[in-house]
Scaffold this active site. Structure first.
Site, short mmCIF file in Angstrom:
data_model
loop_
_atom_site.label_atom_id
_atom_site.label_comp_id
_atom_site.label_asym_id
_atom_site.label_seq_id
_atom_site.Cartn_x
_atom_site.Cartn_y
_atom_site.Cartn_z
N LYS A 188 0.78 -1.07 0.12
CA LYS A 188 -0.04 -0.13 0.01
C LYS A 188 0.80 1.12 -0.03
CE LYS A 188 -3.04 2.76 2.88
NZ LYS A 188 -4.14 2.61 4.09
N LYS A 247 -10.01 12.89 8.15
CA LYS A 247 -9.62 12.71 9.58
C LYS A 247 -9.42 13.81 10.23
CE LYS A 247 -6.34 8.63 8.04
NZ LYS A 247 -7.04 7.75 8.70
N GLU A 300 -9.35 3.99 2.32
CA GLU A 300 -8.94 3.84 0.93
C GLU A 300 -7.82 3.00 0.70
OE1 GLU A 300 -7.33 5.28 3.39
OE2 GLU A 300 -5.37 5.06 3.10
N ARG A 344 -7.46 -0.39 1.20
CA ARG A 344 -7.91 -1.85 0.43
C ARG A 344 -8.47 -1.35 -0.99
NH1 ARG A 344 -12.39 -2.02 5.25
NH2 ARG A 344 -10.43 -0.60 6.36
#
Ligand code: BES
Ligand code: MN
Ligand code: ZN
Length: 450
Positions: A215, A227, A299, A301
């Site tokens: 990732k 966030k 995000e 995944r």
């Protein structure tokens, strides 16, 4: 020395140090008495801890060179592991400190081992340390410097080690139908990339590769599901999986591993803007499955599913291991001691656990299964990108599992708790740990080399 040791209540624990300044009758400025711990516990990891302790003590001491006398104390490769620990612990990230006082600057430049062997082991460990250093630098860079395109530029020199690079740009990814990865990227002015790094050290072209997927979210604001501000700066290291995969490829190629390994990293920036994807959007992934994006902050995944599918289509691997700073929940579960491991194959899980234990990058296996998988069924699409709050790391793994081809052995390592350290450890300073490089290198060395 004996009197000084007694005065310091020195008991010889591995890595404990008594430091004598200007010892009478000796030409040196400093003498360090270093504990090795009990002989039956003196393994490679202990030797690395000892080297790390020496380096930490002397790094900014004013000394430029240290001789370490290991005669009678460290046999075989242990001396090389001591040096390895010293190299790993000495790594720092100083490019943006322009006003360091002389006293704060590292002075220690070389370490000589006296009375030990292990020169052959040293060459191999030096390659691994270079890979770790590469990863730490990538992880440490701020997101205004390191973004998908600049990440790729920094990987180009891997070609000099014999690594074949393949780069996918936005147009190519659109052509391939990577709607999930592109959905994450669309809120940023930074263009996404996929980078594949292939090393074939087998001398044959009929060996199926082991594929590592990382990732590489170069910054994760959360997107429209923004966030909170506190600690958001940490999300510059949301590319820690990609960093680990890149460093591992460096290590494997630099030590000419007799294995066929491909590293694939999915690089995007997750930003909120007028073009960003919205909660509720439905995207279509490269393998045709549709995803309802409930939370744009889940995000990782979305990036991994397209990167993993493309990697399987392109490289036909037997084994896929992905590494990702995927969930805050794994930090709640395991803290910073173990990364979480999810696997569909007990053999691969044991190989990974054992490799991690051997190099001090520990893994703890977590469950997966049908009951968890159901939790990410969507009302409008095939899958939703988040489940309930409970078991958040597990449903994240289940999401990835829906993108595996039948028969592929797979493990997912959630490394959110191990990429970055708020305190110095035995073989790293505070900051980027380089977690994953030594683990993947060891996995390959123990199981996939001819
Ligand atoms: N990159 C984060 C996970 C993370 C959190 C890594 C803290 C390191 C430290 C990931 O993209 C994320 O935001 N995950 C969400 C998932 C949630 C929305 C289901 C999380 O963990 O809160
Ligand atoms: Mn996120
Ligand atoms: Zn993230």
């Amino acid at each position: 020395v004996t009197a000084a040791a007694a005065a310091a209540r020195f008991e010889g624990e591995a890595g404990s140090i008594v430091e004598l300044l200007s010892p009478a009758g000796l030409a040196c400025r400093r003498l360090l008495l270093v504990g090795t711990g009990p002989a039956d516990k003196l393994d490679a990891l202990a030797a690395e801890r000892i080297g790390g302790a020496i380096a930490a003590r002397l790094q900014t001491s004013g000394e430029t060179h240290v001789n370490v006398d290991v005669a009678g104390a460290l046999a075989g490769d242990l001396a090389a592991h001591l040096a390895h620990g010293a190299v790993l612990r000495s790594w720092r990230f100083d490019p943006y400190r322009t006003r360091l006082k002389d006293k704060q600057k590292p002075t220690l430049a070389s370490l000589a081992i006296i009375g030990g062997d292990g020169a052959a082991a040293h060459a191999r460990l030096a390659a691994i340390a270079d890979g770790v250093a590469r990863t730490r630098a990538l992880v440490s860079e701020p997101a205004n410097i390191l973004f998908p395109e600049s990440f790729v530029e920094r990987a180009r020199d891997l070609a000099a080690l014999g690594i074949e690079l393949t780069i996918l740009d936005e147009a190519e990814m659109a052509r391939l139908g990577m709607g999930a990865l592109l959905g994450v990227a669309q809120g940023s002015v930074r263009k996404p990339r996929i980078l594949a790094m292939r090393w074939n050290g087998t001398g044959r072209d009929d060996v199926k590769p082991v594929v590592f997927v990382g990732k590489g979210v170069t910054f994760d604001t959360g997107g429209i599901s923004l966030k909170p501000p506190a600690g958001m700066e940490d999300m510059k290291w949301d590319m820690g999986g990609a960093g680990a995969v890149t460093g591992a490829m460096h290590a494997l190629a630099a030590r000419k591993a007799k294995a066929h390994v491909v590293g694939v990293v999915g690089l995007v920036e997750n930003m909120p803007d007028g073009n960003a994807q919205r909660p509720g959007d439905v995207v279509t992934t490269m393998n045709g499955q549709t995803v309802e994006v409930i939370n744009t902050d889940a995000e990782g995944r979305l990036v991994l599913c397209d990167a993993i599918w493309w990697a399987q289509e392109t490289f036909d691997p037997e084994i896929v291991v992905d590494l990702a700073t995927l969930t805050g929940a794994i930090i709640i579960s395991l803290g910073h001691e173990h990364a979480g491991m999810f696997a569909n194959d007990d053999g691969l899980a044991e190989q990974l656990r054992s490799a991690g234990a051997a190099v001090g990058e520990k893994l703890w296996r977590m469950p997966i299964g049908e009951a968890y998988d159901k939790l990410i069924d969507s009302d409008i699409a095939d899958i939703k990108n988040v489940g309930p709050r409970e078991g958040g790391s597990i449903t994240a793994a289940q999401f990835i599992a829906r993108f595996l081809k039948p028969g592929v052995k797979w493990a997912h390592l959630d490394i959110a708790g191990t990429v970055w350290a708020s305190k110095a450890g035995a073989v790293h300073d505070k900051g980027a740990t380089g977690y994953g490089v030594r683990l993947l290198d060891r996995l390959v060395a123990d199981n996939f080399e001819a």
